[in-house]
Design a protein around this motif. Structure first.
Motif, PDB file in Angstrom:
ATOM      1  N   SER A  38      86.992 -64.362  70.436  1.00 38.41           N
ATOM      2  CA  SER A  38      85.538 -64.499  70.303  1.00 38.41           C
ATOM      3  C   SER A  38      84.952 -65.052  71.605  1.00 38.41           C
ATOM      4  O   SER A  38      83.740 -65.097  71.762  1.00 38.41           O
ATOM      5  CB  SER A  38      85.188 -65.410  69.128  1.00 38.41           C
ATOM      6  N   ARG A  39      85.815 -65.453  72.534  1.00 38.53           N
ATOM      7  CA  ARG A  39      85.384 -65.979  73.834  1.00 38.53           C
ATOM      8  C   ARG A  39      85.514 -64.898  74.902  1.00 38.53           C
ATOM      9  O   ARG A  39      86.545 -64.236  75.019  1.00 38.53           O
ATOM     10  CB  ARG A  39      86.234 -67.182  74.229  1.00 38.53           C
ATOM     11  N   THR A  40      84.488 -64.734  75.701  1.00 35.35           N
ATOM     12  CA  THR A  40      84.463 -63.721  76.763  1.00 35.35           C
ATOM     13  C   THR A  40      85.618 -63.902  77.739  1.00 35.35           C
ATOM     14  O   THR A  40      86.256 -62.930  78.135  1.00 35.35           O
ATOM     15  CB  THR A  40      83.117 -63.770  77.517  1.00 35.35           C
ATOM     16  N   GLU A  41      85.895 -65.128  78.123  1.00 32.46           N
ATOM     17  CA  GLU A  41      86.971 -65.388  79.086  1.00 32.46           C
ATOM     18  C   GLU A  41      88.328 -64.955  78.542  1.00 32.46           C
ATOM     19  O   GLU A  41      89.148 -64.398  79.265  1.00 32.46           O
ATOM     20  CB  GLU A  41      86.999 -66.873  79.468  1.00 32.46           C
ATOM     21  N   ASP A  42      88.578 -65.194  77.275  1.00 34.81           N
ATOM     22  CA  ASP A  42      89.851 -64.796  76.679  1.00 34.81           C
ATOM     23  C   ASP A  42      89.949 -63.277  76.533  1.00 34.81           C
ATOM     24  O   ASP A  42      91.041 -62.701  76.649  1.00 34.81           O
ATOM     25  CB  ASP A  42      90.064 -65.483  75.332  1.00 34.81           C
ATOM     26  N   ILE A  43      88.837 -62.611  76.309  1.00 36.91           N
ATOM     27  CA  ILE A  43      88.838 -61.142  76.276  1.00 36.91           C
ATOM     28  C   ILE A  43      89.211 -60.617  77.655  1.00 36.91           C
ATOM     29  O   ILE A  43      90.009 -59.685  77.782  1.00 36.91           O
ATOM     30  CB  ILE A  43      87.467 -60.599  75.816  1.00 36.91           C
ATOM     31  N   ARG A  44      88.672 -61.233  78.713  1.00 36.92           N
ATOM     32  CA  ARG A  44      89.029 -60.844  80.082  1.00 36.92           C
ATOM     33  C   ARG A  44      90.520 -61.047  80.337  1.00 36.92           C
ATOM     34  O   ARG A  44      91.172 -60.217  80.967  1.00 36.92           O
ATOM     35  CB  ARG A  44      88.212 -61.648  81.098  1.00 36.92           C
ATOM     36  N   ARG A  45      91.044 -62.163  79.855  1.00 34.05           N
ATOM     37  CA  ARG A  45      92.482 -62.433  80.033  1.00 34.05           C
ATOM     38  C   ARG A  45      93.327 -61.368  79.347  1.00 34.05           C
ATOM     39  O   ARG A  45      94.324 -60.906  79.891  1.00 34.05           O
ATOM     40  CB  ARG A  45      92.837 -63.807  79.474  1.00 34.05           C
ATOM     41  N   LEU A  46      92.949 -60.987  78.146  1.00 33.53           N
ATOM     42  CA  LEU A  46      93.695 -59.966  77.420  1.00 33.53           C
ATOM     43  C   LEU A  46      93.638 -58.630  78.153  1.00 33.53           C
ATOM     44  O   LEU A  46      94.658 -57.953  78.310  1.00 33.53           O
ATOM     45  CB  LEU A  46      93.171 -59.811  75.997  1.00 33.53           C
ATOM     46  N   LYS A  47      92.456 -58.256  78.628  1.00 29.50           N
ATOM     47  CA  LYS A  47      92.331 -57.007  79.388  1.00 29.50           C
ATOM     48  C   LYS A  47      93.201 -57.040  80.637  1.00 29.50           C
ATOM     49  O   LYS A  47      93.821 -56.042  80.998  1.00 29.50           O
ATOM     50  CB  LYS A  47      90.866 -56.752  79.755  1.00 29.50           C
ATOM     51  N   ALA A  48      93.262 -58.186  81.301  1.00 31.27           N
ATOM     52  CA  ALA A  48      94.108 -58.320  82.495  1.00 31.27           C
ATOM     53  C   ALA A  48      95.582 -58.171  82.134  1.00 31.27           C
ATOM     54  O   ALA A  48      96.337 -57.497  82.839  1.00 31.27           O
ATOM     55  CB  ALA A  48      93.855 -59.668  83.170  1.00 31.27           C
ATOM     56  N   ARG A  49      96.004 -58.774  81.027  1.00 35.94           N
ATOM     57  CA  ARG A  49      97.391 -58.645  80.583  1.00 35.94           C
ATOM     58  C   ARG A  49      97.735 -57.187  80.292  1.00 35.94           C
ATOM     59  O   ARG A  49      98.813 -56.707  80.648  1.00 35.94           O
ATOM     60  CB  ARG A  49      97.626 -59.459  79.316  1.00 35.94           C
ATOM     61  N   ILE A  50      96.821 -56.499  79.644  1.00 35.93           N
ATOM     62  CA  ILE A  50      97.044 -55.084  79.317  1.00 35.93           C
ATOM     63  C   ILE A  50      97.160 -54.266  80.605  1.00 35.93           C
ATOM     64  O   ILE A  50      98.065 -53.445  80.750  1.00 35.93           O
ATOM     65  CB  ILE A  50      95.932 -54.550  78.405  1.00 35.93           C
ATOM     66  N   SER A  51      96.270 -54.507  81.550  1.00 36.87           N
ATOM     67  CA  SER A  51      96.294 -53.775  82.826  1.00 36.87           C
ATOM     68  C   SER A  51      97.598 -54.006  83.578  1.00 36.87           C
ATOM     69  O   SER A  51      98.204 -53.059  84.096  1.00 36.87           O
ATOM     70  CB  SER A  51      95.118 -54.192  83.708  1.00 36.87           C
ATOM     71  N   VAL A  52      98.040 -55.246  83.648  1.00 40.39           N
ATOM     72  CA  VAL A  52      99.287 -55.575  84.344  1.00 40.39           C
ATOM     73  C   VAL A  52     100.464 -54.888  83.662  1.00 40.39           C
ATOM     74  O   VAL A  52     101.336 -54.310  84.314  1.00 40.39           O
ATOM     75  CB  VAL A  52      99.497 -57.106  84.402  1.00 40.39           C
ATOM     76  N   THR A  53     100.486 -54.925  82.342  1.00 38.87           N
ATOM     77  CA  THR A  53     101.573 -54.295  81.589  1.00 38.87           C
ATOM     78  C   THR A  53     101.609 -52.794  81.831  1.00 38.87           C
ATOM     79  O   THR A  53     102.674 -52.218  82.082  1.00 38.87           O
ATOM     80  CB  THR A  53     101.419 -54.589  80.083  1.00 38.87           C
ATOM     81  N   ILE A  54     100.459 -52.157  81.797  1.00 36.62           N
ATOM     82  CA  ILE A  54     100.391 -50.710  82.033  1.00 36.62           C
ATOM     83  C   ILE A  54     100.851 -50.380  83.445  1.00 36.62           C
ATOM     84  O   ILE A  54     101.609 -49.437  83.658  1.00 36.62           O
ATOM     85  CB  ILE A  54      98.975 -50.172  81.752  1.00 36.62           C
ATOM     86  N   ARG A  55     100.412 -51.174  84.438  1.00 35.71           N
ATOM     87  CA  ARG A  55     100.839 -50.924  85.820  1.00 35.71           C
ATOM     88  C   ARG A  55     102.355 -51.032  85.954  1.00 35.71           C
ATOM     89  O   ARG A  55     102.993 -50.213  86.612  1.00 35.71           O
ATOM     90  CB  ARG A  55     100.161 -51.895  86.784  1.00 35.71           C
TER      91      ARG A  55
END
Length: 90
Positions: A38-55
């Motif tokens: 529900s926090r914008t910063e944590d959503i950004r963190r999750l998106k970053a984790r997903i991007s790193v994993t995909i890379r």
């Protein structure tokens, strides 16, 4: 937050199993239970984790045209089968 995880289905240059096939689609779990989505910063963190994993998963050993094409296809298809976390109903 409950033990929420995202499951990324990946198509890494492998043939897609036929419909009804018992073969599992390769995947990776990206943890998110430590995040408050529900926090914008944590959503950004999750998106970053997903991007790193995909890379990491889609990285190719060389820079040939075929390898780069394969990497692009992998990155595009990685998020197609994402299963969002399930939360208990309140």
């Amino acid at each position: 937050m409950n033990a929420a995880k995202l499951f990324l289905s990946l198509a890494i240059g492998m043939a897609t199993p036929a419909v009804g096939s018992a073969e599992a689609i390769p995947g990776v779990v990206v943890p998110s239970s430590d995040l408050d989505l529900s926090r914008t910063e944590d959503i950004r963190r999750l998106k970053a984790r997903i991007s790193v994993t995909i890379r990491k998963i889609c990285a190719q050993p060389d820079n040939s045209a075929l390898a780069l094409h394969s990497e692009r296809l992998c990155r595009r298809s990685a998020t197609v089968g994402m299963t969002p976390p399930s939360y208990p109903r309140m």
